[in-house]
Design a protein around this motif. Structure first.
Motif, short mmCIF file in Angstrom:
data_model
loop_
_atom_site.label_atom_id
_atom_site.label_comp_id
_atom_site.label_asym_id
_atom_site.label_seq_id
_atom_site.Cartn_x
_atom_site.Cartn_y
_atom_site.Cartn_z
N SER A 68 -37.62 -64.34 27.33
CA SER A 68 -37.01 -64.55 26.02
C SER A 68 -35.49 -64.66 26.11
CB SER A 68 -37.40 -63.43 25.06
OG SER A 68 -36.77 -62.22 25.42
N ASP A 69 -34.90 -64.11 27.16
CA ASP A 69 -33.45 -64.20 27.34
C ASP A 69 -33.02 -65.45 28.08
OD1 ASP A 69 -33.11 -61.79 26.06
OD2 ASP A 69 -33.13 -60.62 27.90
N VAL A 70 -33.97 -66.16 28.66
CA VAL A 70 -33.67 -67.34 29.47
C VAL A 70 -33.42 -68.54 28.56
CG1 VAL A 70 -34.64 -68.91 31.20
CG2 VAL A 70 -35.02 -66.47 31.39
N ASP A 71 -32.50 -69.42 28.98
CA ASP A 71 -32.23 -70.61 28.18
C ASP A 71 -33.29 -71.68 28.45
OD1 ASP A 71 -31.52 -71.38 30.72
OD2 ASP A 71 -29.50 -71.97 30.24
N GLU A 72 -33.04 -72.89 27.97
CA GLU A 72 -34.03 -73.96 28.06
C GLU A 72 -34.26 -74.47 29.48
OE1 GLU A 72 -30.04 -75.71 27.49
OE2 GLU A 72 -31.15 -74.31 26.26
N ARG A 73 -33.40 -74.12 30.43
CA ARG A 73 -33.59 -74.56 31.81
C ARG A 73 -34.63 -73.74 32.55
NH1 ARG A 73 -27.74 -74.17 33.96
NH2 ARG A 73 -27.83 -72.45 32.50
N VAL A 121 -39.36 -64.20 20.81
CA VAL A 121 -37.92 -64.33 20.94
C VAL A 121 -37.22 -63.59 19.81
CG1 VAL A 121 -36.01 -65.98 20.86
CG2 VAL A 121 -38.03 -66.50 22.22
N ARG A 161 -42.13 -68.12 19.73
CA ARG A 161 -40.98 -68.04 18.81
C ARG A 161 -40.86 -66.64 18.22
NH1 ARG A 161 -42.83 -73.33 17.57
NH2 ARG A 161 -44.08 -72.55 15.83
N THR A 216 -41.45 -72.37 23.23
CA THR A 216 -41.08 -72.17 21.83
C THR A 216 -41.31 -73.41 20.98
OG1 THR A 216 -38.78 -72.70 22.34
CG2 THR A 216 -39.40 -70.37 22.32
N ARG A 260 -34.87 -60.17 20.28
CA ARG A 260 -33.48 -60.21 19.82
C ARG A 260 -33.20 -59.09 18.83
NH1 ARG A 260 -32.72 -66.69 19.10
NH2 ARG A 260 -32.59 -67.15 21.32
N ARG A 318 -40.44 -71.04 31.46
CA ARG A 318 -39.75 -70.56 30.26
C ARG A 318 -40.79 -70.35 29.17
NH1 ARG A 318 -36.83 -76.07 28.09
NH2 ARG A 318 -38.77 -77.14 27.57
#
Length: 112
Positions: free
Chosen positions: A12-17, A86, A83, A76, A90, A73
């Motif tokens: 959940s902390d990882v970006d789209e990469r 995440v 979703r 989402t 957060r 990943r």
């Protein structure tokens, strides 16, 4: 069970990469290592690999594999549960930051 939750929290902390299996396994290892307990890194890596493969089979699964081999990943785009995860992680991160107490300055004044 705790590894599953930790994997999802890291994803959940990882970006789209995305994140590699090796790096994800290192994060899980570091979350579980302590002064009195050292988990087996190979066992954690194989658990993470199996968990990711098992949960990324279909297009609407919680986890999706990336174009790069070995990168994953949270899905989402097509999974509402991802979703929601995440958002939950957060919210817990924000409440954990608020609970920290301010540090008092207990040092002695040298020129008093």
């Amino acid at each position: 069970m705790t590894y599953d939750r930790q994997i999802l929290r890291i994803l959940s902390d990882v970006d789209e990469r995305g994140i590699s299996v090796q790096l994800l396994a290192k994060h899980v290892y570091n979350l579980n290592a302590s002064l009195f307990y050292t988990p087996d890194m190979d066992a954690i890596r194989s658990y993470v690999q199996q968990y990711l493969l098992k949960n990324s089979k279909s297009a609407s699964s919680l986890i999706e594999s990336m174009e790069r081999r070995g990168y994953y990943r949270l899905n989402t785009q097509s999974n509402a549960d991802a979703r929601q995860l995440v958002l939950e992680f957060r919210e817990t991160a924000v409440t954990e930051e608020k609970e920290e107490k301010p540090v008092e300055d207990l040092s002695l004044d040298l020129f008093a």
